[in-house]
Scaffold this motif. Structure first.
Motif, mmCIF file in Angstrom:
data_model
loop_
_atom_site.group_PDB
_atom_site.id
_atom_site.type_symbol
_atom_site.label_atom_id
_atom_site.label_comp_id
_atom_site.label_asym_id
_atom_site.label_seq_id
_atom_site.Cartn_x
_atom_site.Cartn_y
_atom_site.Cartn_z
ATOM 1 N N SER A 45 0.864 -1.176 0.000
ATOM 2 C CA SER A 45 0.000 0.000 0.000
ATOM 3 C C SER A 45 0.902 1.228 0.000
ATOM 4 O O SER A 45 1.862 1.306 0.776
ATOM 5 N N ILE A 46 0.610 2.198 -0.862
ATOM 6 C CA ILE A 46 1.481 3.367 -0.939
ATOM 7 C C ILE A 46 0.781 4.662 -0.529
ATOM 8 O O ILE A 46 1.419 5.711 -0.450
ATOM 9 N N THR A 47 -0.503 4.588 -0.223
ATOM 10 C CA THR A 47 -1.240 5.772 0.237
ATOM 11 C C THR A 47 -2.582 5.351 0.810
ATOM 12 O O THR A 47 -3.121 4.299 0.454
ATOM 13 N N GLU A 48 -3.119 6.183 1.701
ATOM 14 C CA GLU A 48 -4.479 5.978 2.204
ATOM 15 C C GLU A 48 -5.486 6.806 1.419
ATOM 16 O O GLU A 48 -6.699 6.633 1.571
ATOM 17 N N LYS A 49 -5.014 7.700 0.571
ATOM 18 C CA LYS A 49 -5.899 8.604 -0.169
ATOM 19 C C LYS A 49 -6.579 7.866 -1.317
ATOM 20 O O LYS A 49 -6.011 6.956 -1.911
ATOM 21 N N LEU A 71 4.594 8.318 5.995
ATOM 22 C CA LEU A 71 4.495 7.505 4.788
ATOM 23 C C LEU A 71 5.876 7.033 4.346
ATOM 24 O O LEU A 71 6.868 7.756 4.482
ATOM 25 N N LEU A 72 5.933 5.833 3.796
ATOM 26 C CA LEU A 72 7.182 5.383 3.192
ATOM 27 C C LEU A 72 7.489 6.244 1.972
ATOM 28 O O LEU A 72 6.602 6.544 1.174
ATOM 29 N N SER A 73 8.736 6.634 1.831
ATOM 30 C CA SER A 73 9.152 7.362 0.641
ATOM 31 C C SER A 73 9.333 6.381 -0.505
ATOM 32 O O SER A 73 9.355 5.160 -0.313
ATOM 33 N N ALA A 74 9.486 6.909 -1.714
ATOM 34 C CA ALA A 74 9.726 6.046 -2.878
ATOM 35 C C ALA A 74 10.982 5.208 -2.657
ATOM 36 O O ALA A 74 11.004 4.001 -2.951
ATOM 37 N N GLU A 75 12.024 5.821 -2.132
ATOM 38 C CA GLU A 75 13.284 5.099 -1.907
ATOM 39 C C GLU A 75 13.111 3.987 -0.881
ATOM 40 O O GLU A 75 13.677 2.887 -1.030
ATOM 41 N N GLU A 76 12.326 4.248 0.170
ATOM 42 C CA GLU A 76 12.106 3.231 1.202
ATOM 43 C C GLU A 76 11.282 2.070 0.659
ATOM 44 O O GLU A 76 11.535 0.901 0.991
ATOM 45 N N ILE A 77 10.298 2.376 -0.183
ATOM 46 C CA ILE A 77 9.505 1.310 -0.797
ATOM 47 C C ILE A 77 10.395 0.425 -1.657
ATOM 48 O O ILE A 77 10.338 -0.808 -1.578
ATOM 49 N N VAL A 78 11.234 1.046 -2.470
ATOM 50 C CA VAL A 78 12.126 0.279 -3.339
ATOM 51 C C VAL A 78 13.053 -0.601 -2.501
ATOM 52 O O VAL A 78 13.289 -1.772 -2.830
ATOM 53 N N ARG A 79 13.579 -0.057 -1.420
ATOM 54 C CA ARG A 79 14.479 -0.845 -0.565
ATOM 55 C C ARG A 79 13.756 -2.058 0.019
ATOM 56 O O ARG A 79 14.280 -3.178 -0.012
#
Length: 356
Positions: A45-49, A71-79
């Protein structure tokens, strides 16, 4: 510790992140649980919106906003996706929400994951509102396919169920996805009493568009906690309704871990799927692990127990430490959702806050 408010727990960062007990766990890298299931399908999940307010998912006013720093940043999601694939055996990644298209950096997330885990299928579950403007860019970024939530092709019914008159945008988004090569496209329709009479029309439309349709039994994951077992539409009832217009022949599941049972329509090759989440539970074959938009591992849709990877990551945890926390969270996964059990309690988070 977790404090729940309006469906979104506020996860308090801990000085030392809580570690789940792994007593009895075999020394294997994969996300095995104590019942022998192995999670290889990651939902992020990348957002609640969300741009819609579906009654079985969102409150009318939407979910409370998650502060940007949580929220997780794009870099954190990729990691974390990289850790899941390289260290934990994940073999498929799907981006969910809320609505993933509500994040302006969605293409950055997808392209980052494409580069970090080449060859791993990347998919997205979306309501397709606005997808017509981004389908090409998402395909170029490496997104492979899309599942679209669409419960009715009757504009009036759609607007009533979603509290938004956006059906034309959704249909345009589906067609743009097909033109961009985001295939196969699957349509997810939640079974609701108010749209049951239009279920055959929806199937007819999907057959004409060349997209696969899957109906899903409504689960107690609505933000308003209005779900009632005696009011839900069952898979059996749907088959009766569809059978009045179509010849259906059961073909079962191609993959034991796939949630949908398939029926050939009018002799095939087209099929319609039914995910009987309540009456035909597939918990014993579940192979999913979930990351919330705040970076917590959730082993089951119906368990509010979460393990905070974001806090550990921002405190300097290495990849193997994060993988160990993730393994512990999944080892303690429940046997099943327990909807039919006496005293069943729905989770505090709604579907929009968890991510499908």
């Amino acid at each position: 510790m977790t404090v729940v408010s309006m469906g979104i727990p506020a996860v308090r960062p801990l000085a030392s992140p809580h570690v789940e007990s792994v007593e009895g766990r075999p020394d294997v890298p994969e996300l095995v649980d104590s019942f022998g299931r192995v999670a290889r399908d990651l939902r992020v999940s990348i957002t609640e919106k969300c741009s819609l307010r579906c009654t079985y998912c969102m409150p009318e006013g939407g979910l409370p906003a998650i502060p940007a720093d949580r929220l997780l940043s794009a870099e954190e999601i990729v990691r974390l996706v990289g850790i899941a694939v390289d260290r934990l055996g994940v073999r498929e990644v799907r981006f969910t929400g809320g609505e993933p298209l509500m994040r302006a950096d969605l293409e950055t997330i997808v392209s980052g994951c494409t580069q970090r885990v080449p060859g791993i299928p990347l998919a997205m579950t979306s309501n397709a509102v606005g997808l017509e403007h981004r389908a090409d860019a998402l395909a170029r970024a490496g997104l492979g396919r899309v599942n679209v939530s669409l419960d009715s092709v009757n504009r009036e019914h759609f607007a009533r169920l979603t509290r938004r008159d956006r059906l034309p945008s959704v249909l345009a988004g589906i067609r743009a996805a097909a033109q961009s090569g985001l295939a196969p496209i699957k349509i997810n329709a939640v079974l609701m009493a108010e749209t049951l009479d239009g279920a055959a029309d929806l199937l007819e439309w999907c057959l004409g568009e060349g997209v696969a349709l899957r109906f899903i039994e409504e689960m107690p994951l609505d933000a308003d906690h209005a779900w009632r077992r005696d009011a839900m539409v069952s898979a059996g009832r749907l088959l009766e309704v569809l059978g009045r217009r179509f010849d259906l022949r059961e073909v079962g599941r191609a993959d034991p871990s796939a949630p949908a049972e398939e029926w050939a329509v009018n002799g095939g090759p087209a099929t319609v799927g039914i995910i009987g989440s309540v009456t035909r539970s597939f918990c014993s074959d579940c192979d999913r692990t979930r990351l919330t938009a705040e970076g917590t591992v959730r082993s089951c849709l119906f368990s509010d127990r979460e393990t905070d990877l974001r806090a550990a990551m921002r405190a300097g945890a290495g990849d193997e430490e994060l993988a160990g926390l993730w393994r512990g969270a999944m080892w303690n996964k429940w046997a099943g959702h327990g909807i039919d059990a006496a005293g069943f309690t729905p989770p505090e988070r709604s579907m929009g806050a968890i991510g499908g």
